[in-house]
Design an enzyme around this catalytic site. Structure first.
Site, PDB file in Angstrom:
ATOM      1  N   SER A  59     -15.938  12.668  11.402  1.00 40.47           N
ATOM      2  CA  SER A  59     -17.317  11.524  11.487  1.00 40.47           C
ATOM      3  C   SER A  59     -18.291  11.966  12.348  1.00 40.47           C
ATOM      4  O   SER A  59     -18.064  12.999  13.437  1.00 40.47           O
ATOM      5  CB  SER A  59     -16.882  10.095  11.707  1.00 40.47           C
ATOM      6  OG  SER A  59     -15.688   9.686  10.894  1.00 40.47           O
TER       7      SER A  59
HETATM    8  N1  SAH Z   1     -11.218   9.295  11.404  1.00 38.66           N
HETATM    9  C1  SAH Z   1     -11.790  10.730  11.113  1.00 38.66           C
HETATM   10  C2  SAH Z   1     -12.499  10.478   9.851  1.00 38.66           C
HETATM   11  C3  SAH Z   1     -11.749  10.280   8.556  1.00 38.66           C
HETATM   12  S1  SAH Z   1     -12.535  10.809   7.015  1.00 38.66           S
HETATM   13  C4  SAH Z   1     -12.745  11.216  12.174  1.00 38.66           C
HETATM   14  O1  SAH Z   1     -12.046  11.173  13.390  1.00 38.66           O
HETATM   15  O2  SAH Z   1     -13.450  12.054  11.977  1.00 38.66           O
HETATM   16  C5  SAH Z   1     -11.426   9.406   6.115  1.00 38.66           C
HETATM   17  C6  SAH Z   1     -10.062   9.916   6.069  1.00 38.66           C
HETATM   18  O3  SAH Z   1      -9.603   8.717   5.223  1.00 38.66           O
HETATM   19  C7  SAH Z   1      -9.797  11.269   5.330  1.00 38.66           C
HETATM   20  O4  SAH Z   1      -9.035  11.946   6.061  1.00 38.66           O
HETATM   21  C8  SAH Z   1      -9.054  10.680   4.068  1.00 38.66           C
HETATM   22  O5  SAH Z   1      -8.261  11.467   3.599  1.00 38.66           O
HETATM   23  C9  SAH Z   1      -8.553   9.321   4.475  1.00 38.66           C
HETATM   24  N2  SAH Z   1      -8.068   8.429   3.372  1.00 38.66           N
HETATM   25  C10 SAH Z   1      -9.035   7.971   2.292  1.00 38.66           C
HETATM   26  N3  SAH Z   1      -8.404   7.127   1.621  1.00 38.66           N
HETATM   27  C11 SAH Z   1      -7.254   6.644   2.323  1.00 38.66           C
HETATM   28  C12 SAH Z   1      -6.307   5.878   2.014  1.00 38.66           C
HETATM   29  N4  SAH Z   1      -6.104   5.077   0.984  1.00 38.66           N
HETATM   30  N5  SAH Z   1      -5.391   5.612   3.216  1.00 38.66           N
HETATM   31  C13 SAH Z   1      -5.140   6.391   4.265  1.00 38.66           C
HETATM   32  N6  SAH Z   1      -6.217   7.318   4.594  1.00 38.66           N
HETATM   33  C14 SAH Z   1      -7.033   7.472   3.387  1.00 38.66           C
END
Ligand code: SAH
Length: 221
Positions: A68
């Site tokens: 992010s």
């Molecule tokens: N928190 C991260 C950004 C994550 S991007 C940071 O610090 O930068 C979003 C994440 O959510 C991805 O890794 C994706 O695989 C995960 N994701 C998507 N759908 C999900 C679900 N249903 N349950 C758990 N994780 C999920």
């Protein structure tokens, strides 16, 4: 100009100024600022992206996912109002950068990721940084993590496309706070602050527009 942690923090502070009215504060909490300085984003981005680690934008991390934007990580952390006694649930571990903030700001963090490889890599990264107050789980975060509920705070780092998953609302403690992006496409999302009062009543407030990857139902191949 090369981005540095100082130029990044200056940009984040300027962006707080832009959203101040919406979020109810015009600068980052000092503990969030300290986390921005002390959690090295370079450790969380792929090696070939290190030059951009201090740019205020998301970057690809593989598996169609992203790390992010630092401003978003700062505001979302801030809106949770974590204390050194808080227990916090994160949905969407990704590379673990946001998780590292939660580990610093709270007593304990629980984080759920649907892509096993990302979870394992994040776990390894945080262990290497000496972070020991995080538990990792691979699975569908829309179900939360009932075994450790209720939580003082919940942060969802992928967008809920329909309603906010009911399991997450249930697993929030009375008096607790949740931040979750919602919306039908990456062009029409807003960051929602959810609060649950002591009587268990839910209130929702839209903070500002965001663009997150969606919460998925099954992992992509
Ligand atoms: N928190 C991260 C950004 C994550 S991007 C940071 O610090 O930068 C979003 C994440 O959510 C991805 O890794 C994706 O695989 C995960 N994701 C998507 N759908 C999900 C679900 N249903 N349950 C758990 N994780 C999920």
């Amino acid at each position: 100009m090369t981005d540095t942690i100082d130029s990044l923090i200056a940009e984040i502070e300027a962006e707080y100024g832009i959203v101040a009215e919406r979020i109810g504060k015009d600068k980052p909490d000092p503990r969030v600022l300290a986390a921005l300085r002390e959690v090295s984003r370079a450790e969380f981005v792929p090696a070939d992206r290190r030059a951009d680690a201090y740019a205020n934008r998301p970057l690809p991390i593989g598996f169609g996912q992203t790390i992010s934007q630092p401003f978003i990580v700062a505001v979302m952390s801030d809106m949770l109002a974590l204390t050194p006694d808080s227990r916090v649930l994160e949905i969407g571990t990704g590379c673990g950068y946001q998780t590292a903030f939660l580990a610093r700001l709270a007593k304990q963090a629980f984080t759920v990721e649907i892509v096993a490889e990302l979870s394992a890599a994040a776990k390894g990264r945080l262990a290497a940084l000496g972070v020991s107050n995080v538990e990792f789980r691979v699975g569908d975060g829309r179900q939360g993590w009932p075994e450790h509920a209720p939580y003082d705070a919940i942060i969802v780092t992928a967008a809920a496309t329909g309603e906010i998953p009911p399991a997450l609302l249930e697993q929030l403690k009375p008096g607790g706070r949740m931040v979750v992006p919602t919306g039908t496409s990456m062009l029409a999302q807003e960051l929602i602050l959810v609060t649950k009062d002591e009587g268990g009543r839910i209130a929702k407030r839209s903070l500002f527009p965001v663009a997150f990857v969606p919460l998925v139902k099954v992992r992509r191949a």
